[in-house]
Write a protein that holds these residues in place. Sequence first.
Motif, mmCIF file in Angstrom:
data_model
loop_
_atom_site.group_PDB
_atom_site.id
_atom_site.type_symbol
_atom_site.label_atom_id
_atom_site.label_comp_id
_atom_site.label_asym_id
_atom_site.label_seq_id
_atom_site.Cartn_x
_atom_site.Cartn_y
_atom_site.Cartn_z
ATOM 1 N N LYS A 29 26.258 85.248 13.604
ATOM 2 C CA LYS A 29 26.582 85.379 12.181
ATOM 3 C C LYS A 29 26.755 83.995 11.570
ATOM 4 N N ARG A 33 30.622 87.727 4.030
ATOM 5 C CA ARG A 33 30.232 88.369 2.773
ATOM 6 C C ARG A 33 31.463 89.030 2.179
ATOM 7 N N GLU A 49 32.779 91.277 5.432
ATOM 8 C CA GLU A 49 32.023 91.468 6.662
ATOM 9 C C GLU A 49 31.240 90.204 7.001
ATOM 10 N N GLU A 51 28.003 88.117 8.088
ATOM 11 C CA GLU A 51 26.618 88.254 7.641
ATOM 12 C C GLU A 51 25.749 87.215 8.329
ATOM 13 N N THR A 52 24.492 87.576 8.518
ATOM 14 C CA THR A 52 23.525 86.651 9.101
ATOM 15 C C THR A 52 22.652 86.031 8.027
ATOM 16 N N ARG A 54 21.356 85.540 3.893
ATOM 17 C CA ARG A 54 21.695 85.529 2.473
ATOM 18 C C ARG A 54 20.760 86.479 1.745
ATOM 19 N N ASP A 58 22.427 86.651 -3.946
ATOM 20 C CA ASP A 58 23.731 86.131 -3.516
ATOM 21 C C ASP A 58 24.044 84.770 -4.110
#
Length: 113
Positions: A29, A33, A49, A51-52, A54, A58
């Motif tokens: 990750k 987020r 959470e 996130e990997t 974008r 965003d």
Amino acid sequence: MLDTQDNTVTVTDRAARRIAQILAKDPEKSALRVSVSGGGCSGFQYGFELETDRGEDDVVIEKNGVQVFIDSVSLMYMSGSEIDFVDDLIGASFQVRNPHATAACGCGTSFSI
């Protein structure tokens, strides 16, 4: 409609340190987020959470080498907010100080506008 002239969201040093600690345990990750969705005891709730990737819409906030992603819809509700990490007697959690919130629940994860 919300005033989104100041769509800046800030991240405190405490929150950035905690995000870095969490991401270090999950190297796949790359960011935290933060999102807003309908629900919670006050009408809207924050989601957090790992996130990997974008998303196209965003906004990326960088603080002390970590990244926070916020989608454009959530940003409308969070403009001018501060994301912090609080560790006190009732527990440890990320909290959003939102200047648009007219009410919030005791745990700090839901709010109304």
